[in-house]
Design a protein around this motif. Sequence first.
Motif, PDB file in Angstrom:
ATOM      1  N   GLU A 131      -0.282  19.943  34.974  1.00  0.00           N
ATOM      2  CA  GLU A 131       1.175  19.773  34.890  1.00  0.00           C
ATOM      3  C   GLU A 131       1.676  18.941  36.066  1.00  0.00           C
ATOM      4  O   GLU A 131       1.149  19.016  37.175  1.00  0.00           O
ATOM      5  N   GLU A 132       2.716  18.158  35.825  1.00  0.00           N
ATOM      6  CA  GLU A 132       3.224  17.235  36.818  1.00  0.00           C
ATOM      7  C   GLU A 132       4.251  17.901  37.739  1.00  0.00           C
ATOM      8  O   GLU A 132       5.101  18.662  37.297  1.00  0.00           O
ATOM      9  N   TYR A 133       4.148  17.565  39.028  1.00  0.00           N
ATOM     10  CA  TYR A 133       5.179  17.910  39.987  1.00  0.00           C
ATOM     11  C   TYR A 133       6.174  16.762  40.170  1.00  0.00           C
ATOM     12  O   TYR A 133       7.334  16.984  40.514  1.00  0.00           O
ATOM     13  N   SER A 134       5.696  15.520  40.021  1.00  0.00           N
ATOM     14  CA  SER A 134       6.408  14.359  40.532  1.00  0.00           C
ATOM     15  C   SER A 134       6.823  13.368  39.455  1.00  0.00           C
ATOM     16  O   SER A 134       6.176  13.244  38.414  1.00  0.00           O
ATOM     17  N   VAL A 135       7.901  12.638  39.768  1.00  0.00           N
ATOM     18  CA  VAL A 135       8.273  11.497  38.941  1.00  0.00           C
ATOM     19  C   VAL A 135       7.209  10.419  39.131  1.00  0.00           C
ATOM     20  O   VAL A 135       6.479  10.410  40.130  1.00  0.00           O
ATOM     21  N   PRO A 136       7.079   9.470  38.203  1.00  0.00           N
ATOM     22  CA  PRO A 136       6.011   8.470  38.294  1.00  0.00           C
ATOM     23  C   PRO A 136       6.143   7.577  39.521  1.00  0.00           C
ATOM     24  O   PRO A 136       7.241   7.312  40.020  1.00  0.00           O
ATOM     25  N   TYR A 137       5.012   7.098  39.981  1.00  0.00           N
ATOM     26  CA  TYR A 137       4.959   6.120  41.073  1.00  0.00           C
ATOM     27  C   TYR A 137       5.563   4.811  40.600  1.00  0.00           C
ATOM     28  O   TYR A 137       5.333   4.364  39.478  1.00  0.00           O
ATOM     29  N   ALA A 138       6.345   4.164  41.485  1.00  0.00           N
ATOM     30  CA  ALA A 138       7.066   2.951  41.092  1.00  0.00           C
ATOM     31  C   ALA A 138       6.743   1.754  41.981  1.00  0.00           C
ATOM     32  O   ALA A 138       7.554   0.845  42.109  1.00  0.00           O
ATOM     33  N   GLY A 139       5.571   1.751  42.594  1.00  0.00           N
ATOM     34  CA  GLY A 139       5.144   0.595  43.370  1.00  0.00           C
ATOM     35  C   GLY A 139       5.557   0.594  44.826  1.00  0.00           C
ATOM     36  O   GLY A 139       5.424  -0.413  45.516  1.00  0.00           O
ATOM     37  N   GLN A 140       6.044   1.718  45.342  1.00  0.00           N
ATOM     38  CA  GLN A 140       6.479   1.793  46.740  1.00  0.00           C
ATOM     39  C   GLN A 140       5.277   1.710  47.693  1.00  0.00           C
ATOM     40  O   GLN A 140       4.121   1.900  47.288  1.00  0.00           O
ATOM     41  N   PRO A 141       5.540   1.455  48.988  1.00  0.00           N
ATOM     42  CA  PRO A 141       4.488   1.639  49.982  1.00  0.00           C
ATOM     43  C   PRO A 141       3.919   3.053  49.855  1.00  0.00           C
ATOM     44  O   PRO A 141       4.664   4.019  49.687  1.00  0.00           O
ATOM     45  N   ARG A 187      10.706  13.958  43.618  1.00  0.00           N
ATOM     46  CA  ARG A 187      11.725  14.072  42.565  1.00  0.00           C
ATOM     47  C   ARG A 187      12.694  12.892  42.549  1.00  0.00           C
ATOM     48  O   ARG A 187      13.508  12.777  41.646  1.00  0.00           O
ATOM     49  N   ILE A 188      12.644  12.016  43.570  1.00  0.00           N
ATOM     50  CA  ILE A 188      13.555  10.884  43.660  1.00  0.00           C
ATOM     51  C   ILE A 188      12.820   9.625  43.199  1.00  0.00           C
ATOM     52  O   ILE A 188      11.845   9.202  43.826  1.00  0.00           O
ATOM     53  N   ARG A 189      13.285   9.021  42.115  1.00  0.00           N
ATOM     54  CA  ARG A 189      12.559   7.879  41.544  1.00  0.00           C
ATOM     55  C   ARG A 189      12.551   6.675  42.463  1.00  0.00           C
ATOM     56  O   ARG A 189      11.610   5.887  42.448  1.00  0.00           O
ATOM     57  N   ASP A 190      13.594   6.508  43.288  1.00  0.00           N
ATOM     58  CA  ASP A 190      13.631   5.360  44.185  1.00  0.00           C
ATOM     59  C   ASP A 190      13.356   5.761  45.632  1.00  0.00           C
ATOM     60  O   ASP A 190      13.857   5.133  46.571  1.00  0.00           O
TER      61      ASP A 190
END
Length: 609
Positions: A495-505, A455-458
């Motif tokens: 259905e989605e559980y998560s915010v989108p992936y943002a390139g993290q490890p 749930r945390i985008r960063d």
Amino acid sequence: MSQNVTSAMPKPEHPRPQLVRRKWMNLNGPWGFEIDAGDSGLERGLTTRELNSRIVVPFAPESALSGIEHVDFMEAVWYRRTVTIPSGWAGQTVLLHFGAVDHDATVWVNGVEVARHRGGFTPFTADLGGVAEPGTDAVIVVRARDSRHEMQARGKQATWYNNTHCQYTRTTGIWQTVWMEAVPEVHIKRLRMTPNLADSSITLEVPVSQNRSGHVVAAVLTDNSGMRIEASATADLDLTPSLRLEIPAGSLRPWSIEDPFLYDLEVSVRNASGTVVDEVSSYAAVRSIALDGKVVRLNGKPVFQRLVLDQGYWPDSLMTSPDEAALIKDIELSMAAGFNGARLHQKVFEERFLYHADRLGYLVWGEFGDWGVSGGGTIGHNQQPTASFVAQWLEVLKRDYNHPSIIGWCPLNETHQVLHDRLTVLDDVTEAMFQATKLADPTRPVIDASGYAHRIRDTDIYDSHSYEQDPDRFRIEQQGLAEGKPYINRKGDGEEYSVPYAGQPYFVSEFGGIWWNEVEARQAVDGSDVASSWGYGQRVRSEEEFYARFDGLCSVLLENPDMFGYCYTQLTDVFQEKNGIFTFDRSNKFDLARIRASQIRPAAIETQE
């Protein structure tokens, strides 16, 4: 109900290796005990009378080693013991420490309430000043409430009677060491060490009980070559005096998997006349963790994290290790199988486990045992962790901050909440635990929630859980990471559980779980009934099929240049869950050389370069 209570002291080692004083007393061993099925003991006078049974502390009453072995639900349990406080502690204050009591604890000493604590995984302390003095008796009474009907952090403890799937026998009451120590009026509290590899130093924060004028805190760092680094600070200038220990470049030995070097550390407080009023022994290490694109670096170098899921259960003692050797053995077994670390899963492990991880060069991810907060207590949707989770997790961070083996934090695991237009309690608690972790420890990466509901985008780290058993399908499932579209856990209908992936490890923090039990496989071949057990997917039919599947699944992740690690499920079988590399009693199930060979790959793959 068994009543075989031994007089020998179990787990006699000092439970807090990073803050040791000479004057301390271990209180493990026989205590009075009584089950309070209706939680009416306070009204019935259990604070003032002898209890009707005996138990061996620190083993939970559900365990065989406790001498009780009562596995049904217990709304409350009571403990009682009379301790003579050493007269040699005269002039000092007595602190009574509990390593962990599950779940809500109240403590009385000599009829006076001295402590209340909520949370089954974290320590707490009672100050006995004015209640029990050196040279006198202390009558200690503990009530532990552990209701099956409330939302609370339980980890893998079943909220129904029987062990089922990946839910296990409960732990109620005291399950880690109980002990006392003597401290002066002005004394050192828990140290906080922050290493800085870039400038070869350690920042040491030394909170003290009182900031008396003229008092000075001092620290001495030494190694086995005779190097001696000293630093001091005036204790009355700041609430938490801070010292900087600078290590000469030629003397620096960074902590690593290959060389897990620990410096000896002595910390003291002197009064205005120069007299030492308190001193403690500890240890420290210097290492760095950094995120670089999709890579996690240890001391500036990429290290592929070959982790194993470790749940920390034993057949006769449940969440409590039976002895010191058992803690060491689990690390050594894991390393022998080719793993270089573990995800400590759904449990806050004993401090002595982390000490051995520190000295053996074993990477670990610290995790909170957050399961047990969805409707009816089962794992499912609309989970509702409470504010208590944040408080308990901050206690974990405070306790374990100094351990160099811990290279990341995981406050929550497999939270389930479909994304929709309104924020939920789960969103609030996830945000609170993530932000609290970042504030309490800015030196390590944090996963907001492992698997499912990111749930945390960063969030620092992004992960998924996948128990796909076919290596070819697993490879297809995971290949999208190269295009920034990794596998993400979703609800069955998409259905989605998560915010989108943002390139993290990114890593797959649960996979495998290959279901294998030789006896059951032989029974199936013979046509007889197969003993009841559980594992992920279709069980393999032979040991050779296990090796092929294990090698194939590991290869998918080891050969992916964008993956920084993985976590295989799991180190040992646990009760009915038969998917361990070892049996529940830590016997070999497989040829460890073959397990190791599937994981130890060429350096180019090992380092993601």
